[in-house]
Design a protein around this motif. Structure first.
Motif, PDB file in Angstrom:
ATOM      1  N   SER A  76     -14.202 -41.040  13.361  1.00 37.10           N
ATOM      2  CA  SER A  76     -13.970 -41.164  14.608  1.00 37.10           C
ATOM      3  C   SER A  76     -12.606 -40.764  15.045  1.00 37.10           C
ATOM      4  CB  SER A  76     -13.849 -42.757  14.820  1.00 37.10           C
ATOM      5  OG  SER A  76     -15.369 -43.246  14.619  1.00 37.10           O
ATOM      6  N   SER A  77     -11.546 -40.859  13.942  1.00 38.16           N
ATOM      7  CA  SER A  77      -9.990 -40.625  14.269  1.00 38.16           C
ATOM      8  C   SER A  77     -10.050 -39.011  14.489  1.00 38.16           C
ATOM      9  CB  SER A  77      -9.259 -40.997  13.286  1.00 38.16           C
ATOM     10  OG  SER A  77      -9.622 -40.657  12.088  1.00 38.16           O
ATOM     11  N   VAL A  85      -4.155 -40.581  21.310  1.00 35.31           N
ATOM     12  CA  VAL A  85      -4.694 -42.054  21.817  1.00 35.31           C
ATOM     13  C   VAL A  85      -4.344 -42.573  23.196  1.00 35.31           C
ATOM     14  CG1 VAL A  85      -5.558 -44.249  21.269  1.00 35.31           C
ATOM     15  CG2 VAL A  85      -5.218 -42.698  19.581  1.00 35.31           C
ATOM     16  N   ILE A 130      -5.320 -47.917  25.004  1.00 43.35           N
ATOM     17  CA  ILE A 130      -5.921 -48.612  23.588  1.00 43.35           C
ATOM     18  C   ILE A 130      -4.765 -49.097  22.798  1.00 43.35           C
ATOM     19  CG2 ILE A 130      -7.604 -47.703  21.667  1.00 43.35           C
ATOM     20  CD1 ILE A 130      -8.638 -45.578  23.218  1.00 43.35           C
ATOM     21  N   PRO A 186      -3.405 -51.855  19.892  1.00 42.24           N
ATOM     22  CA  PRO A 186      -4.060 -52.161  18.567  1.00 42.24           C
ATOM     23  C   PRO A 186      -5.172 -53.379  18.591  1.00 42.24           C
ATOM     24  CG  PRO A 186      -1.478 -52.286  18.099  1.00 42.24           C
ATOM     25  CD  PRO A 186      -1.867 -51.883  19.589  1.00 42.24           C
ATOM     26  N   ARG A 196      -7.909 -51.767  19.740  1.00 44.27           N
ATOM     27  CA  ARG A 196      -8.935 -51.028  18.850  1.00 44.27           C
ATOM     28  C   ARG A 196      -9.941 -51.852  17.846  1.00 44.27           C
ATOM     29  NH1 ARG A 196      -3.823 -47.237  16.393  1.00 44.27           N
ATOM     30  NH2 ARG A 196      -3.311 -46.466  18.486  1.00 44.27           N
ATOM     31  N   ARG A 197      -9.337 -53.159  17.870  1.00 49.87           N
ATOM     32  CA  ARG A 197     -10.073 -54.028  17.158  1.00 49.87           C
ATOM     33  C   ARG A 197     -11.334 -54.510  17.884  1.00 49.87           C
ATOM     34  NH1 ARG A 197      -4.889 -55.961  15.495  1.00 49.87           N
ATOM     35  NH2 ARG A 197      -5.060 -57.568  17.378  1.00 49.87           N
ATOM     36  N   VAL A 231     -12.801 -52.227  19.820  1.00 48.60           N
ATOM     37  CA  VAL A 231     -13.553 -51.179  19.804  1.00 48.60           C
ATOM     38  C   VAL A 231     -14.493 -51.209  18.570  1.00 48.60           C
ATOM     39  CG1 VAL A 231     -13.745 -48.751  19.565  1.00 48.60           C
ATOM     40  CG2 VAL A 231     -12.459 -49.554  21.161  1.00 48.60           C
ATOM     41  N   ILE A 263     -10.875 -47.029  26.621  1.00 51.25           N
ATOM     42  CA  ILE A 263     -11.890 -48.291  26.440  1.00 51.25           C
ATOM     43  C   ILE A 263     -12.542 -48.646  27.476  1.00 51.25           C
ATOM     44  CG2 ILE A 263      -9.999 -50.043  27.013  1.00 51.25           C
ATOM     45  CD1 ILE A 263     -11.050 -51.609  24.774  1.00 51.25           C
TER      46      ILE A 263
END
Length: 212
Positions: free
Chosen positions: A4-5, A87, A91, A93, A96-97, A99, A160
């Motif tokens: 993904s990254s 990014v 988005i 931190p 991201r969690r 997601v 997101i």
């Protein structure tokens, strides 16, 4: 997470990973269709397993033999720098969690959806093997197509909000698929009578389109 990254980084890694996953899944589609519709009927389960094992061993052997040749490629190609992770500012931190949590729930629901689709197809198709083959091949086609287009989409809209829109769309599409599947058998029966085509083939095509 690594895959993904990598899709959000500069350089060719993301597109290579997406292409690799798409090609690998396309191979799974071919294996599913060939095994479910032909090999199991012709040779039975045991011989089909043996054929799959032999093909896997052959693929592994080819990879082992070919790997040293690829490693001897130009140094610039092997050591090509990877750009920094880009990014979207939206988005955070916490996002991201969120997601990652959405990925977990989406994966669980997708597996459950496959089971429900299979149970519904068994009502229409004469064989549970055919029903499972149609369901799995269709899901894999969707995964392969999604992998092929994910990289350019993520590079343009790594946001997101896009994930939210996609997940809502998937949920609505799943509801529509159940409606289409419930109507497909009656429509196919009338179509088969009109054009004189085998009903089983039409049911398979209609079911695949409804799920896809």
């Amino acid at each position: 997470l690594i895959v993904s990254s990598s899709l959000l980084r500069d350089g060719p890694l993301g597109s290579r990973v997406g292409a690799l996953y798409a090609v690998n899944t396309a191979g799974a589609v071919i294996g599913t269709v060939v095994s479910g519709f032909w090999l199991i009927g012709w040779w039975g389960l045991e011989r089909t397993f043996l054929v799959a094992a032999v093909i896997n061993i052959a693929a592994g052997a080819v990879a082992v033999v070919a790997a040293p040749r690829w490693d001897r490629g130009p140094a610039t190609a092997r050591n090509e720098p990877v750009g920094p992770l880009r990014v979207s500012p939206s988005i955070t931190p916490g996002a991201r969690r969120l997601v990652l949590a959405a990925f977990v729930v989406s994966g669980l629901v997708t597996l459950a959806l496959e089971v429900v689709w299979f149970r519904e197809l068994v009502l229409f198709l004469e064989s549970s093997t055919y029903a499972f083959t149609v369901m799995l091949a269709t899901v894999l086609v969707g995964i392969s197509a999604g992998s092929a287009v994910a990289t350019p989409l993520l590079r343009r809209w790594a946001d997101i909000r896009l994930l939210a829109v996609v997940e809502i769309g998937v949920g609505l599409a799943a509801l529509v698929s159940f409606f289409l599947l419930s109507k497909s058998y009656g429509v196919v029966s009338r179509a088969a009578d009109l054009i004189g085509t085998g009903q089983l083939t039409l049911v398979i095509v209609a079911s695949a389109l409804a799920m896809l």
